[in-house]
Design an enzyme around this catalytic site. Structure first.
Site, PDB file in Angstrom:
ATOM      1  N   ASN A  12      10.492   0.707   3.479  1.00 34.27           N
ATOM      2  CA  ASN A  12       9.193   0.258   3.987  1.00 34.27           C
ATOM      3  C   ASN A  12       8.775   1.260   5.057  1.00 34.27           C
ATOM      4  O   ASN A  12       9.325   1.240   6.161  1.00 34.27           O
ATOM      5  CB  ASN A  12       9.318  -1.153   4.578  1.00 34.27           C
ATOM      6  CG  ASN A  12       8.040  -1.597   5.264  1.00 34.27           C
ATOM      7  OD1 ASN A  12       6.970  -1.013   5.044  1.00 34.27           O
ATOM      8  ND2 ASN A  12       8.131  -2.625   6.092  1.00 34.27           N
ATOM      9  N   TRP A  13       7.821   2.119   4.692  1.00 42.24           N
ATOM     10  CA  TRP A  13       7.435   3.173   5.645  1.00 42.24           C
ATOM     11  C   TRP A  13       6.545   2.645   6.764  1.00 42.24           C
ATOM     12  O   TRP A  13       6.248   3.358   7.703  1.00 42.24           O
ATOM     13  CB  TRP A  13       6.717   4.301   4.901  1.00 42.24           C
ATOM     14  CG  TRP A  13       7.581   5.095   3.972  1.00 42.24           C
ATOM     15  CD1 TRP A  13       8.886   4.870   3.649  1.00 42.24           C
ATOM     16  CD2 TRP A  13       7.185   6.269   3.252  1.00 42.24           C
ATOM     17  NE1 TRP A  13       9.334   5.826   2.769  1.00 42.24           N
ATOM     18  CE2 TRP A  13       8.307   6.696   2.507  1.00 42.24           C
ATOM     19  CE3 TRP A  13       6.009   6.998   3.149  1.00 42.24           C
ATOM     20  CZ2 TRP A  13       8.281   7.825   1.676  1.00 42.24           C
ATOM     21  CZ3 TRP A  13       5.969   8.110   2.322  1.00 42.24           C
ATOM     22  CH2 TRP A  13       7.099   8.527   1.596  1.00 42.24           C
ATOM     23  N   LYS A  14       6.076   1.405   6.638  1.00 39.37           N
ATOM     24  CA  LYS A  14       5.161   0.816   7.632  1.00 39.37           C
ATOM     25  C   LYS A  14       3.968   1.754   7.832  1.00 39.37           C
ATOM     26  O   LYS A  14       3.524   2.366   6.884  1.00 39.37           O
ATOM     27  CB  LYS A  14       5.896   0.512   8.942  1.00 39.37           C
ATOM     28  CG  LYS A  14       7.225  -0.208   8.702  1.00 39.37           C
ATOM     29  CD  LYS A  14       7.778  -0.837   9.936  1.00 39.37           C
ATOM     30  CE  LYS A  14       9.167  -1.354   9.660  1.00 39.37           C
ATOM     31  NZ  LYS A  14       9.606  -2.364  10.568  1.00 39.37           N
ATOM     32  N   HIS A  16       5.723  -9.723   4.900  1.00 34.42           N
ATOM     33  CA  HIS A  16       6.567  -9.056   5.904  1.00 34.42           C
ATOM     34  C   HIS A  16       6.334  -9.717   7.265  1.00 34.42           C
ATOM     35  O   HIS A  16       5.224 -10.127   7.589  1.00 34.42           O
ATOM     36  CB  HIS A  16       6.226  -7.563   5.964  1.00 34.42           C
ATOM     37  CG  HIS A  16       7.227  -6.780   6.745  1.00 34.42           C
ATOM     38  ND1 HIS A  16       7.218  -6.740   8.119  1.00 34.42           N
ATOM     39  CD2 HIS A  16       8.287  -6.041   6.358  1.00 34.42           C
ATOM     40  CE1 HIS A  16       8.233  -5.994   8.537  1.00 34.42           C
ATOM     41  NE2 HIS A  16       8.911  -5.562   7.487  1.00 34.42           N
ATOM     42  N   GLU A  38       5.978  -8.560  10.099  1.00 37.59           N
ATOM     43  CA  GLU A  38       4.939  -7.934  10.939  1.00 37.59           C
ATOM     44  C   GLU A  38       3.555  -8.418  10.519  1.00 37.59           C
ATOM     45  O   GLU A  38       2.649  -8.519  11.348  1.00 37.59           O
ATOM     46  CB  GLU A  38       5.069  -6.405  10.872  1.00 37.59           C
ATOM     47  CG  GLU A  38       6.287  -5.941  11.670  1.00 37.59           C
ATOM     48  CD  GLU A  38       6.909  -4.632  11.202  1.00 37.59           C
ATOM     49  OE1 GLU A  38       6.281  -3.918  10.401  1.00 37.59           O
ATOM     50  OE2 GLU A  38       8.032  -4.338  11.638  1.00 37.59           O
ATOM     51  N   GLU A  47      14.939 -11.126   5.742  1.00 45.85           N
ATOM     52  CA  GLU A  47      14.816 -10.245   6.897  1.00 45.85           C
ATOM     53  C   GLU A  47      14.750 -11.079   8.181  1.00 45.85           C
ATOM     54  O   GLU A  47      13.665 -11.550   8.556  1.00 45.85           O
ATOM     55  CB  GLU A  47      13.536  -9.412   6.785  1.00 45.85           C
ATOM     56  CG  GLU A  47      13.507  -8.491   5.588  1.00 45.85           C
ATOM     57  CD  GLU A  47      12.660  -7.261   5.871  1.00 45.85           C
ATOM     58  OE1 GLU A  47      13.215  -6.163   5.768  1.00 45.85           O
ATOM     59  OE2 GLU A  47      11.493  -7.395   6.217  1.00 45.85           O
ATOM     60  N   GLY A 101      13.670  -3.573  13.198  1.00 46.32           N
ATOM     61  CA  GLY A 101      13.239  -2.533  14.124  1.00 46.32           C
ATOM     62  C   GLY A 101      13.887  -2.630  15.495  1.00 46.32           C
ATOM     63  O   GLY A 101      13.463  -1.974  16.441  1.00 46.32           O
ATOM     64  N   SER A 153      17.294  -3.449  10.307  1.00 45.09           N
ATOM     65  CA  SER A 153      18.140  -2.388  10.868  1.00 45.09           C
ATOM     66  C   SER A 153      19.294  -1.983   9.949  1.00 45.09           C
ATOM     67  O   SER A 153      20.370  -1.609  10.431  1.00 45.09           O
ATOM     68  CB  SER A 153      18.649  -2.777  12.264  1.00 45.09           C
ATOM     69  OG  SER A 153      17.549  -3.007  13.134  1.00 45.09           O
ATOM     70  N   GLY A 173      13.396  -0.165   6.913  1.00 48.98           N
ATOM     71  CA  GLY A 173      12.276   0.430   7.625  1.00 48.98           C
ATOM     72  C   GLY A 173      12.649   1.793   8.183  1.00 48.98           C
ATOM     73  O   GLY A 173      12.580   2.808   7.492  1.00 48.98           O
ATOM     74  N   GLY A 174      13.094   1.806   9.435  1.00 46.19           N
ATOM     75  CA  GLY A 174      13.361   3.056  10.153  1.00 46.19           C
ATOM     76  C   GLY A 174      14.173   4.079   9.369  1.00 46.19           C
ATOM     77  O   GLY A 174      13.787   5.254   9.270  1.00 46.19           O
TER      78      GLY A 174
END
Ligand code: PEP
Length: 255
Positions: A9-11, A94, A96, A166, A172, A212, A233-234
């Site tokens: 997930n590149w956000k 998600h 976010e 999640e 994150g 994470s 993500g990251g």
């Protein structure tokens, strides 16, 4: 045996040139993978990423879609628009989106239905807040989110749904759920699928862990029986780290 699915997930990261470069860097790492590899990218990167991913093992996803086919929904993108753009997957629900953009379980269900009707595959995100874990209601929260998100979704669509567990407190933050915590909640979600549909559906459904996940902890998480992959993500923005996670998934699939 269920397949392992590793999704990035590149956000809201990577401009078009950077996106193409990142896909090129990931492609060789996905080449011999036994797991599926997906990258979910910003809307404005979709066409360049689709082009860069052509003739590779990488599949492409978006990070949201609206429930209506078209209309007065400024700033939104419909599921049909994604299909027309050649996209296969979409992340829905998600944390976010829930936290910053007012997404609710009801709108998640509407978006899931629209995405599936359009022919997209859905990565459905659920997970508890830190306070909810501390109150001991993780199972209830995740079960409720799954039940509402899947309202009116027929069993034959489960092949087109990946559920991503999640925990919000792990996204994150660098705080990963332990492998046992991830396995426990993925197992609870699997039981919810069994009660909503059937045992066989529960055995087949793919349930990822996200929060994470990184090059160091992926192998331990992916070794758990109820964890069928990761939503990342990251670490998905770092090709070497993402490559290590893909390799860990491939090793797990060889077992
Ligand atoms: C995510 O964005 O779904 C996620 C799990 O992020 P991170 O890996 O950075 O925690």
């Amino acid at each position: 045996m269920r397949k392992i699915v590793i999704a990035g997930n590149w956000k809201m990261n990577k401009n078009r040139a950077e996106a193409a470069e990142l896909v090129k860097a990931i492609a060789p790492k996905a080449e011999d993978a036994l797991c599926d590899v997906i990258v979910c990218v910003p809307f404005t990167d979709l066409d360049v990423v689709c082009n860069a991913a052509k003739d590779t093992k990488i599949k492409v996803g978006a990070q949201n879609c609206h429930w209506a086919k078209s209309g007065a929904y400024t700033g939104e993108i419909s599921a049909d628009m994604l299909v027309e753009a050649g996209i296969e997957y979409v992340i829905i629900g998600h944390s976010e989106r829930r936290q910053y953009f007012g997404e609710t379980d009801i709108t998640v269900n509407q978006r899931v239905k629209a995405a599936l009707e359009a022919g997209l595959k859905v990565i459905l995100c659920v997970g508890e807040l830190l306070e909810e874990r501390e109150q001991g209601i993780t199972a209830e929260i995740c079960s409720m989110q799954v039940k509402i998100a899947l309202t009116d979704i027929p069993a034959d669509q489960l092949d087109n749904i990946i559920i991503a567990y999640e925990p919000v407190w792990a996204i994150g933050t660098g705080k990963t759920a332990t492998a046992d915590q991830a396995d426990e909640v993925c197992g609870i979600i699997r039981n919810v699928i069994a009660s909503l549909y059937c045992e066989c559906c529960a055995e087949k459904v793919i349930i990822q862990y996200g929060g994470s996940m990184n090059a160091k902890n992926a192998a331990e998480l992916l070794a758990k029986p109820n964890v069928d992959g990761g939503l990342i993500g990251g670490a998905s923005l770092k090709p070497d780290d993402f490559g290590v996670i893909i390799a860990a998934a491939t090793e797990e699939m060889k077992k």
